[in-house]
Design a protein around this motif. Structure first.
Motif, mmCIF file in Angstrom:
data_model
loop_
_atom_site.group_PDB
_atom_site.id
_atom_site.type_symbol
_atom_site.label_atom_id
_atom_site.label_comp_id
_atom_site.label_asym_id
_atom_site.label_seq_id
_atom_site.Cartn_x
_atom_site.Cartn_y
_atom_site.Cartn_z
ATOM 1 N N ALA A 44 -3.427 -24.091 10.713
ATOM 2 C CA ALA A 44 -4.533 -24.555 11.538
ATOM 3 C C ALA A 44 -4.382 -24.129 12.986
ATOM 4 C CB ALA A 44 -4.642 -26.077 11.452
ATOM 5 N N ILE A 45 -3.169 -23.734 13.379
ATOM 6 C CA ILE A 45 -2.912 -23.463 14.788
ATOM 7 C C ILE A 45 -2.637 -21.998 15.093
ATOM 8 C CG2 ILE A 45 -0.412 -23.793 14.818
ATOM 9 C CD1 ILE A 45 -2.954 -25.270 17.314
ATOM 10 N N ALA A 46 -2.145 -21.246 14.106
ATOM 11 C CA ALA A 46 -1.750 -19.867 14.396
ATOM 12 C C ALA A 46 -1.864 -18.990 13.159
ATOM 13 C CB ALA A 46 -0.312 -19.818 14.923
ATOM 14 N N THR A 47 -1.887 -17.686 13.413
ATOM 15 C CA THR A 47 -1.903 -16.686 12.347
ATOM 16 C C THR A 47 -0.733 -15.729 12.580
ATOM 17 O OG1 THR A 47 -4.312 -16.797 12.170
ATOM 18 C CG2 THR A 47 -3.239 -14.848 11.245
ATOM 19 N N GLU A 48 -0.095 -15.300 11.499
ATOM 20 C CA GLU A 48 1.018 -14.353 11.588
ATOM 21 C C GLU A 48 0.809 -13.234 10.576
ATOM 22 O OE1 GLU A 48 5.558 -14.628 10.242
ATOM 23 O OE2 GLU A 48 5.122 -15.866 12.014
ATOM 24 N N ILE A 49 1.011 -12.015 11.013
ATOM 25 C CA ILE A 49 0.929 -10.857 10.123
ATOM 26 C C ILE A 49 2.194 -10.027 10.307
ATOM 27 C CG2 ILE A 49 -0.268 -8.702 9.604
ATOM 28 C CD1 ILE A 49 -2.875 -9.991 10.443
ATOM 29 N N SER A 50 2.791 -9.622 9.188
ATOM 30 C CA SER A 50 3.942 -8.735 9.249
ATOM 31 C C SER A 50 3.647 -7.472 8.453
ATOM 32 C CB SER A 50 5.201 -9.420 8.704
ATOM 33 O OG SER A 50 5.081 -9.664 7.320
ATOM 34 N N LEU A 51 4.180 -6.360 8.942
ATOM 35 C CA LEU A 51 4.064 -5.060 8.280
ATOM 36 C C LEU A 51 5.474 -4.554 8.010
ATOM 37 C CD1 LEU A 51 1.399 -3.466 10.672
ATOM 38 C CD2 LEU A 51 0.967 -4.646 8.531
ATOM 39 N N ASP A 52 5.763 -4.214 6.755
ATOM 40 C CA ASP A 52 7.095 -3.760 6.364
ATOM 41 C C ASP A 52 6.980 -2.384 5.709
ATOM 42 O OD1 ASP A 52 8.829 -6.497 6.469
ATOM 43 O OD2 ASP A 52 6.818 -6.896 5.723
ATOM 44 N N ASP A 53 7.562 -1.371 6.347
ATOM 45 C CA ASP A 53 7.572 -0.052 5.709
ATOM 46 C C ASP A 53 8.985 0.296 5.269
ATOM 47 O OD1 ASP A 53 9.041 1.735 7.655
ATOM 48 O OD2 ASP A 53 7.422 1.141 9.004
ATOM 49 N N ASN A 95 -1.304 1.877 11.784
ATOM 50 C CA ASN A 95 -1.350 3.320 11.997
ATOM 51 C C ASN A 95 0.029 3.883 12.313
ATOM 52 O OD1 ASN A 95 -1.759 5.670 14.322
ATOM 53 N ND2 ASN A 95 -3.124 5.875 12.560
ATOM 54 N N ASN A 96 0.839 3.117 13.061
ATOM 55 C CA ASN A 96 2.212 3.547 13.319
ATOM 56 C C ASN A 96 2.989 3.742 12.019
ATOM 57 O OD1 ASN A 96 2.008 3.682 16.078
ATOM 58 N ND2 ASN A 96 3.247 1.866 16.497
ATOM 59 N N ALA A 97 2.806 2.809 11.081
ATOM 60 C CA ALA A 97 3.496 2.927 9.794
ATOM 61 C C ALA A 97 3.034 4.173 9.042
ATOM 62 C CB ALA A 97 3.251 1.675 8.960
ATOM 63 N N ILE A 98 1.746 4.466 9.124
ATOM 64 C CA ILE A 98 1.207 5.641 8.438
ATOM 65 C C ILE A 98 1.723 6.932 9.070
ATOM 66 C CG2 ILE A 98 -0.900 6.944 7.917
ATOM 67 C CD1 ILE A 98 -2.401 4.268 7.837
ATOM 68 N N ASP A 99 1.645 7.017 10.399
ATOM 69 C CA ASP A 99 1.915 8.274 11.102
ATOM 70 C C ASP A 99 3.383 8.512 11.431
ATOM 71 O OD1 ASP A 99 -0.751 8.776 11.012
ATOM 72 O OD2 ASP A 99 -1.143 8.531 13.151
ATOM 73 N N HIS A 100 4.162 7.436 11.621
ATOM 74 C CA HIS A 100 5.501 7.610 12.174
ATOM 75 C C HIS A 100 6.654 7.218 11.254
ATOM 76 C CE1 HIS A 100 3.787 8.519 16.044
ATOM 77 N NE2 HIS A 100 3.197 7.344 16.128
ATOM 78 N N SER A 101 6.414 6.392 10.253
ATOM 79 C CA SER A 101 7.536 5.796 9.519
ATOM 80 C C SER A 101 8.273 6.772 8.612
ATOM 81 C CB SER A 101 7.045 4.613 8.684
ATOM 82 O OG SER A 101 6.271 5.052 7.572
ATOM 83 N N ASP A 102 7.567 7.823 8.143
ATOM 84 C CA ASP A 102 8.122 8.721 7.121
ATOM 85 C C ASP A 102 8.461 7.949 5.855
ATOM 86 O OD1 ASP A 102 7.944 10.830 8.915
ATOM 87 O OD2 ASP A 102 10.000 10.601 9.620
ATOM 88 N N PHE A 131 0.845 -1.191 0.000
ATOM 89 C CA PHE A 131 0.000 0.000 0.000
ATOM 90 C C PHE A 131 0.884 1.246 0.000
ATOM 91 C CE2 PHE A 131 -2.405 -3.402 1.880
ATOM 92 C CZ PHE A 131 -3.679 -3.261 1.345
ATOM 93 N N THR A 132 0.476 2.243 -0.754
ATOM 94 C CA THR A 132 1.167 3.523 -0.765
ATOM 95 C C THR A 132 0.662 4.376 0.386
ATOM 96 O OG1 THR A 132 1.388 3.450 -3.178
ATOM 97 C CG2 THR A 132 1.658 5.591 -2.111
ATOM 98 N N ILE A 133 1.588 4.920 1.162
ATOM 99 C CA ILE A 133 1.210 5.744 2.311
ATOM 100 C C ILE A 133 0.824 7.139 1.827
ATOM 101 C CG2 ILE A 133 2.013 6.781 4.470
ATOM 102 C CD1 ILE A 133 3.872 4.391 4.815
#
Length: 343
Positions: free
Chosen positions: A136-145, A117-124, A77-79
């Protein structure tokens, strides 16, 4: 029949929860846990494979298993000023989260929107990538700015000598580079809501494992551009948002007045915690809390001046603050007792 079904579900759940730790000997571990024959255990493993929940691999008569990826999704996504975390949550993330407990769903809504929101407001930065993975046992999400990097930004804001000190400040909570818009509580509480929480930025790898021996670690072997935040959570967790907040809050207003500080983060490389200057860096912003748990896990020893600055000098000036040292070995406990005896 229901008793047999319940036992079967217990066995299946045990396999799924322990498969990552025991990929090659999960059959033996399961047989031992439930006192099963090899034949019965293999029947359960075969059924899990047929159900599409795990995968089997064979190599030179060695059979291993791994959790099957049920879904995987990535999008960039473009900030821009119009990018909104609640919209991305509702349109992109929420529809993809399957078979979660109510508690897990609530934690993901809170954690994802806070970190996005941290990526939007703070990452520059200009872009942020989301990667979602689920088994089946877990979910993982990563955010890379692709921004300046969270630790570098904190370092610049506080005019710190080292990015590692920025990591220490982050563990305390109540810090933000945009106080007009943020409370500084987002990362502190979010990190404690998930089974594992990681931040990779610059030369620092920063992780919190939400178990009995939770800890923060630093690793400077690699350099990470921008900021990556990874969150992982059991799909059927019973942990609630309110229980996490309650662990660090008190009073009618449920004020955030307690923190846990890993003392080891004040120790850089092979240096020992011996000086008053090191203690003063550790003590920064302690006056914003009423209770401070000082976790001395993996700290071999401290110097007289370091202990004296915290447990006598600081404590005498802030008698209303409750300092609670934990995980101290004999040498550290002795030095703390020495400082307390001179109060």
């Amino acid at each position: 029949m229901s008793t047999l079904r319940n036992r079967s579900e217990q066995i299946r759940k045990f396999v799924l929860e322990n498969l990552e730790a025991c990929p090659t000997d999960i059959a033996e571990v399961t047989s031992s846990q439930f006192n099963l024959s090899s034949k019965v255990t293999n029947q359960h493993l075969t059924q899990l494979v047929e159900d599409g929940l795990i995968e089997a691999h064979s190599a030179l008569n060695n059979r291993s298993y791994e959790l099957k990826t049920l879904q995987e999704w990535t999008q960039q996504f473009t900030i821009t000023p119009n990018l909104a975390e609640d919209v991305i949550w509702s349109s992109k993330i929420k529809p993809r989260l399957k078979a979660l407990s109510v508690e897990a769903f609530d934690l993901w809504e809170h954690g994802f929107t806070e970190m996005f929101n941290n990526a939007i407001d703070h990452s520059d930065g200009k872009t942020v990538d989301i990667h979602l993975w689920q088994s089946a046992i877990a979910t993982e999400i990563s955010l890379d700015d692709d921004g300046v990097g969270i630790f570098k930004k904190i370092q610049n804001e506080l005019q710190l000598a080292d990015e590692r000190q920025a990591a220490l400040e982050l563990t305390k909570g109540k810090f933000t580079t945009a106080p007009q818009r943020h409370s500084g509580e987002g990362i502190f509480f979010t990190s404690r809501m998930f089974d594992s929480f990681e931040i990779l930025s610059g030369g620092i790898y920063f992780t919190h494992e939400n178990n009995e021996d939770s800890q923060w670690l630093l690793d400077e072997d690699r350099v990470f551009p921008g900021t990556t935040v990874k969150m992982k959570l059991s799909n059927d967790t019973s942990r609630s948002i309110s229980s996490v907040f309650n662990d660090f809050s008190s009073g009618d207003q449920h004020a955030f007045n307690k923190t846990v500080v890993p003392v080891k983060l004040a120790q850089y490389g092979d240096s020992k915690l011996v000086s008053r200057s090191q203690a003063k860096r550790l003590l920064v912003r302690f006056d914003r809390f009423e209770t401070i748990v000082l976790d001395f896990k993996d700290v071999d020893r401290v110097g007289q001046a370091f202990a004296d600055e915290i447990f006598r000098v600081f404590q005498n000036k802030h008698t209303h603050i409750d300092l609670q040292p934990i995980n101290t070995n004999e040498a550290v406990a002795r030095m703390i007792s020495r400082a307390l005896s001179h109060r």
